[in-house]
Design a protein around this motif. Structure first.
Motif, PDB file in Angstrom:
ATOM      1  N   ARG A 171       0.689  -1.060   0.129  1.00  0.00           N
ATOM      2  CA  ARG A 171       0.118  -0.023   0.262  1.00  0.00           C
ATOM      3  C   ARG A 171       1.019   1.126   0.033  1.00  0.00           C
ATOM      4  O   ARG A 171       0.450   2.151   0.091  1.00  0.00           O
ATOM      5  N   THR A 212       0.339   3.854  -3.285  1.00  0.00           N
ATOM      6  CA  THR A 212      -0.821   3.402  -3.266  1.00  0.00           C
ATOM      7  C   THR A 212      -1.158   4.828  -2.378  1.00  0.00           C
ATOM      8  O   THR A 212      -3.051   5.736  -2.528  1.00  0.00           O
ATOM      9  N   GLU A 213      -0.467   4.767  -1.358  1.00  0.00           N
ATOM     10  CA  GLU A 213      -1.494   5.328   0.006  1.00  0.00           C
ATOM     11  C   GLU A 213      -1.168   7.116  -0.971  1.00  0.00           C
ATOM     12  O   GLU A 213      -0.101   7.514  -1.136  1.00  0.00           O
ATOM     13  N   ASP A 214      -2.267   7.744  -1.031  1.00  0.00           N
ATOM     14  CA  ASP A 214      -1.875   9.538  -1.253  1.00  0.00           C
ATOM     15  C   ASP A 214      -2.097  10.500  -0.188  1.00  0.00           C
ATOM     16  O   ASP A 214      -1.646  11.561  -0.783  1.00  0.00           O
ATOM     17  N   ARG A 241       1.339   8.003   4.415  1.00  0.00           N
ATOM     18  CA  ARG A 241       2.239   6.580   3.986  1.00  0.00           C
ATOM     19  C   ARG A 241       3.321   6.632   4.906  1.00  0.00           C
ATOM     20  O   ARG A 241       4.308   5.788   5.282  1.00  0.00           O
ATOM     21  N   HIS A 270      10.718   1.814  -5.088  1.00  0.00           N
ATOM     22  CA  HIS A 270       9.885   3.083  -5.670  1.00  0.00           C
ATOM     23  C   HIS A 270      11.028   4.943  -5.181  1.00  0.00           C
ATOM     24  O   HIS A 270      10.227   5.679  -5.571  1.00  0.00           O
ATOM     25  N   SER A 279      10.460   6.728  -7.863  1.00  0.00           N
ATOM     26  CA  SER A 279       8.873   7.339  -8.289  1.00  0.00           C
ATOM     27  C   SER A 279       8.540   8.563  -9.008  1.00  0.00           C
ATOM     28  O   SER A 279       9.559   8.900  -8.285  1.00  0.00           O
TER      29      SER A 279
END
Lengths: 195, 286, 129
Positions: A51, A54-56, A61, A83, A86
């Motif tokens: 997660r 995808t946790e915004d 996060r 990441h 990213s």
């Protein structure tokens, strides 16, 4: 009115891992943050790794990263390192910070980070090494300064090496300037470092 | 000009490196004018740890596998003394700026205003807050206030419960306050009156322990001074997260005067008061 | 006659970059302050009215985009111009910077004369060379 004493100890809230896992789906970010922070058991690592990208909500996060970094295992290091590439600046810098606090497991992934074709990932690797408390950190940084083809990576590695810089690095730094003669920042950095 | 240090003799470059490291690690910055002070303390640390050079000691410090080195260094470079009304300007901020905001925002919230002092050590901080509220906060007659102290160390908590202090600890307390709230219990020993001792609730707790910190909720104001600088990166982050969880949205957090959240976590919103920076748990409403 | 020097906050986690930008802009007549991450920049901006911010992207604790958003939000609410400087040159990065509230997005390395010229232009002051 005035000062009042709370007589009873606060009611202990018992939260099982199951409750906390369910709470990760709560629409309230503060509830998700609390769940991420509380899921300290090894068994929650996979869910948190799934997660974290995808946790915004940044605060959720960051709590996930705080919990994950405490494990300092190969699975967490590998799961987070992807990441560093990213497009989300908050995620990649948060991951770099988390990795920098994982001296047990991160050394194993350093070679592949230094060989990553994306120079932005290698810049992030220098950021990790800057704060990684490991005896080999300076060695890896000198390798980056000596061999990396991208001037921004070399500059980041020089910056990360700065606190450990000694007379033994003079030749290394001078050579870096010769490799990138058109980069004014690199020249300035080396001159400042050698002063 | 001759070198100011005897012994290990730090060079200018050593000092720069050290200063950058210490700043990065703790958020505490020393100007060039503090050079002599810092050199002496570093020298003490190097000798005490058995290293024979700055380079050897600094290398070990940066590596971080001997936490005692950093602990000793911070002890040397910060003032650990605790006494009544220490860093009093923050209590000014509490009375003048923070509590009025808390009152304004809590008209819909039932129950008392809750203040947490963590770590409370031997009690000087929570009791100082109690004294200043009783003596100087006009609303204390109409509003209920709960004061809690918490510390990891059961021995200091026992002393906090007993609340008996020497003259040195009380030197900043106005004489009339001493007469009103303390009882002489021995030569130069003063015990805080039961009316105040009894009103402050003390707890043993580790701020890094999420499971027990979860039981601390809905505080309006938290004082967490001069402790986060001792923690490593992950512990200080977890402590900040746990403090956040103990606070109401909009609640205020005070750190020590040389400390900053900017080296720890972005979870709080910094707010500038005339007395300095305090941190707020965001309200969620943007 | 003393003209007030424009105050610039240089925000970068890399000490060498802060030193570089500080040196260039000091020589060009600006008064320089430094911050090592976005959060430090926010705290500094709460206490000082800066005329220009020069902000990196990849920083620990608070990255550059969040920093600029916070500088523009009611937490700080500064209208001063912001230059973001990054090692990143990916599609969409500049758009993100402008969406956060930056006035200009540059990719490292930045040529010294260009940084000085842009800083003068954005502060709108006739800074003596």
């Amino acid at each position: 009115m005035g000062l009042v004493r709370r007589n009873a100890e606060p009611e202990p809230q018992t939260m099982g891992p199951g409750d906390l896992l369910a709470q990760l789906d709560d629409p309230d970010p503060d509830r998700r943050r609390e769940a991420a922070l509380g899921l300290e058991a090894e068994s929650a690592v996979e869910v948190l790794l799934d997660r974290v990208a995808t946790e915004d909500e940044p605060r959720v996060r960051d709590a996930m990263l705080t919990t994950l970094a405490a494990h300092d295992t190969d699975a967490v290091a590998a799961g987070l390192a992807v990441h560093l590439a990213s497009d989300d600046a908050g995620l990649r810098t948060g991951v770099a910070e988390a990795l920098a606090s994982m001296p047990e497991s991160v050394p194993a992934i350093i070679p592949r980070l230094l060989e990553d074709p994306d120079h932005d990932v290698r810049v992030m690797a220098a950021m990790v090494l800057a704060d990684l408390q490991h005896p080999e950190a300076t060695t890896w940084l000198t390798v980056m300064i000596k061999d990396d083809p991208h001037p921004n990576v070399v500059a980041s590695a020089i910056d990360a090496l700065l606190p450990s810089l000694g007379p033994e690095h003079t030749e290394l730094l001078e050579r870096a300037v010769r490799r990138f003669p058109d980069d004014p920042f690199l020249r300035f950095t080396v001159e400042a470092a050698l002063r | 000009m001759t070198s100011a240090t005897a012994g290990t003799g730090l060079t200018g470059a050593d000092f720069e490196k050290f200063r950058d490291y210490f700043y990065k690690r703790t958020g505490i910055q020393f100007s060039e004018s503090k050079r002599y002070f810092v050199d002496k303390r570093i020298d003490n640390c190097i000798r005490a740890s058995g290293y024979d050079s700055f380079a050897g000691w600094f290398g070990a410090l940066r590596l971080g596998d001997k936490p005692a080195l950093l602990q000793e260094l911070i002890n040397q470079l910060t003032v650990n003394e605790t006494y009544f009304l220490r860093e009093d300007y923050q209590f000014d901020a509490l009375l003048n700026a923070v509590l009025p905001e808390v009152l304004k925002n809590r008209s819909r919230i039932p129950g008392p205003i809750k203040i947490l002092s963590l770590p409370c050590s031997t009690g000087e901080e929570p009791y100082s807050i109690a004294l200043r509220l009783l003596e100087e906060w006009p609303h204390i007659d109409t509003v209920d206030v709960e004061i809690h102290g918490a510390d990891i160390d059961s021995e200091v908590l026992a002393r906090a419960r007993h609340a008996s202090y020497g003259e040195r600890s009380l030197q900043r307390v106005p004489k009339p306050w001493v007469a009103k709230y303390f009882n002489l219990v021995g030569a130069g020993r003063y015990q805080l009156d039961e009316s105040i001792r009894g009103a402050v609730t003390l707890h043993q707790i580790n701020v890094c322990d999420t499971a027990t910190m979860r039981n601390f909720r809905d505080f309006d104001v938290v004082f967490c001074r001069n402790v986060l600088i001792y923690f490593d990166e992950l512990s200080s982050r977890r402590a900040a997260e746990n403090l956040y969880g103990s606070m109401r949205p909009g609640a205020y957090l005070f750190l020590g005067h040389s400390e900053s959240m900017s080296r720890i976590s972005p979870i709080f919103t910094p707010t500038r008061l005339p007395e300095g920076i305090v941190y707020q748990r965001p309200t969620g409403a943007k | 006659m003393t003209e007030t020097q424009p105050k610039v906050l240089v925000v970068d986690d890399a000490a060498t970059v802060r030193m570089y930008h500080s040196t260039l802009l000091t020589e060009a007549g600006f008064e320089i302050h430094e911050a090592a991450n976005g959060l430090e920049a926010v705290e500094a901006a709460l206490g000082t009215a800066f005329d220009l911010f020069v902000v990196d992207v990849n920083m620990p604790k608070m990255n550059g985009y969040t920093c600029v958003e916070t500088l523009r939000s009611e937490t700080v609410g500064t209208p001063a111009p912001v230059i973001m400087i990054s090692t990143e040159d990916r599609p969409g990065d500049a758009d993100r910077a402008y969406a956060a509230g930056a006035n200009l997005y540059l990719v490292k390395p930045v040529v010294p004369a260009r940084l000085v010229r842009i800083s003068r232009m954005l502060t709108g002051r006739g800074v003596a060379a």
